[in-house]
Design an enzyme around this catalytic site. Structure first.
Site, PDB file in Angstrom:
ATOM      1  N   GLU A  67      79.268  27.241  18.967  1.00 41.24           N
ATOM      2  CA  GLU A  67      79.489  26.214  20.004  1.00 41.24           C
ATOM      3  C   GLU A  67      78.031  25.920  20.650  1.00 41.24           C
ATOM      4  O   GLU A  67      77.874  24.845  21.257  1.00 41.24           O
ATOM      5  CB  GLU A  67      80.308  26.882  21.135  1.00 41.24           C
ATOM      6  CG  GLU A  67      81.799  26.766  20.600  1.00 41.24           C
ATOM      7  CD  GLU A  67      82.943  27.565  21.471  1.00 41.24           C
ATOM      8  OE1 GLU A  67      83.940  27.092  21.844  1.00 41.24           O
ATOM      9  OE2 GLU A  67      82.631  28.663  21.888  1.00 41.24           O
TER      10      GLU A  67
ATOM     11  N   ALA B 243      80.521  35.818  20.692  1.00 40.03           N
ATOM     12  CA  ALA B 243      80.595  36.618  21.891  1.00 40.03           C
ATOM     13  C   ALA B 243      80.777  38.080  21.701  1.00 40.03           C
ATOM     14  O   ALA B 243      80.953  38.429  20.411  1.00 40.03           O
ATOM     15  CB  ALA B 243      81.900  36.349  22.742  1.00 40.03           C
TER      16      ALA B 243
ATOM     17  N   GLY C 133      81.036  31.516  19.665  1.00 37.44           N
ATOM     18  CA  GLY C 133      80.031  30.946  20.659  1.00 37.44           C
ATOM     19  C   GLY C 133      78.608  30.668  20.304  1.00 37.44           C
ATOM     20  O   GLY C 133      78.149  29.568  20.639  1.00 37.44           O
TER      21      GLY C 133
ATOM     22  N   GLU D 228      87.662  32.454  16.268  1.00 32.04           N
ATOM     23  CA  GLU D 228      88.268  33.069  17.452  1.00 32.04           C
ATOM     24  C   GLU D 228      89.940  33.128  17.059  1.00 32.04           C
ATOM     25  O   GLU D 228      90.422  34.162  17.727  1.00 32.04           O
ATOM     26  CB  GLU D 228      88.201  32.026  18.604  1.00 32.04           C
ATOM     27  CG  GLU D 228      86.989  32.154  19.377  1.00 32.04           C
ATOM     28  CD  GLU D 228      86.023  31.128  18.573  1.00 32.04           C
ATOM     29  OE1 GLU D 228      85.073  30.922  19.259  1.00 32.04           O
ATOM     30  OE2 GLU D 228      86.277  30.594  17.584  1.00 32.04           O
TER      31      GLU D 228
END
Length: 256
Positions: free
Chosen positions: A110, A64, A107, A130
């Site tokens: 993911e 992100a 992300g 994270e």
């Protein structure tokens, strides 16, 4: 399609390239909206039978946008596009293949996990870092890693934030194939072409059946599979496929 996602089509296969090099393809609200919107636009198109999502040779997607996240309030986090982005991706019925070269972190990891298959370059690095920022994955990372890697290995990599390479990911069943860096997108597109040659309605039904195996109990999954099988039996492509087999010729599937 201009902007942070570049879209191109070759026959029944669509290639979607993340194009935010200045931020290592970090998943900005704009990029997420463009990617989800393009997939939703293509999904009902009968001429689109498989989609490949790729980044650059050095970076698939490096998570992100941390700078914007650092300034985000709790209320803003609840309204952020990421809240709906992952649900929108999960609703796509077209098979999706991630072509992962370089970093797929946070992300980005993911996003690859949200696809139906992963072709990884030999320089690919996956991870959910994270925890090192005081947060946890929020786009399905904990859930999908645990389902593929098992609880203990997922715990290790989520709680430490460590990265793992393409060879490890292949050994653990996370990726379908490891190829040379320069061949990653070509190999992913070739896999997509093979899928696109199959009867498109049956492919979509098969995707739903496999997803049910991950998300339901065995008995519920078998019941879902049976209903989807009966739908496949009702298609014209099923008749064509079986007749072609009997007549020893190549089938011509029309998605009917």
């Amino acid at each position: 399609m201009a902007g942070q996602v570049e879209s191109s089509r070759d026959g029944h296969v669509v290639l979607l390239r993340l194009n935010r090099p200045e931020a290592r393809n970090a998943l900005s609200p704009e990029l997420m909206e463009e990617l989800a919107s393009e997939l939703e636009r293509l999904d009902p198109d009968p001429e689109v039978r498989c989609a490949v999502i790729a980044g650059s040779e050095k970076v698939f997607a490096a998570g992100a946008d941390i700078k914007s996240m650092a300034e985000r309030s709790f209320a803003e986090a609840l309204r952020h596009p990421a809240v709906s982005f992952w649900h929108r991706l999960a609703a796509i019925k077209t098979p999706m293949i991630a072509a992962v070269s370089g970093y797929a972190l946070g992300g980005g990891c993911e996003l690859a996990l949200a696809c139906d298959m992963i072709v990884a370059a030999d320089n690919a690095l996956f991870g959910q870092p994270e925890i090192t920022l005081g947060i946890i994955p929020g786009g399905g990372g904990t859930q999908r890693l645990a389902r593929v890697l098992g609880k203990h290995r997922a715990m290790e990599y989520v709680l430490t934030g460590r990265r793992f390479d393409a060879g490890m990911a292949y050994q653990w069943g996370l990726v379908n194939k490891v190829v040379r860096q320069q061949d990653c997108v070509v190999e992913a597109v070739e896999l997509a072409r093979t899928i696109a040659e199959r009867p498109p309605l049956a492919v979509r039904l098969a995707k739903q059946a496999v997803i049910a195996a991950e998300e339901t109990t065995l008995s519920a999954g078998i019941e879902t599979e049976r209903r989807l099988y009966e739908l496949a039996m009702a298609t014209e492509d099923r008749v064509e496929g079986m007749n072609a087999f009997i007549e020893k010729r190549e089938p011509k599937y029309e998605g009917k």
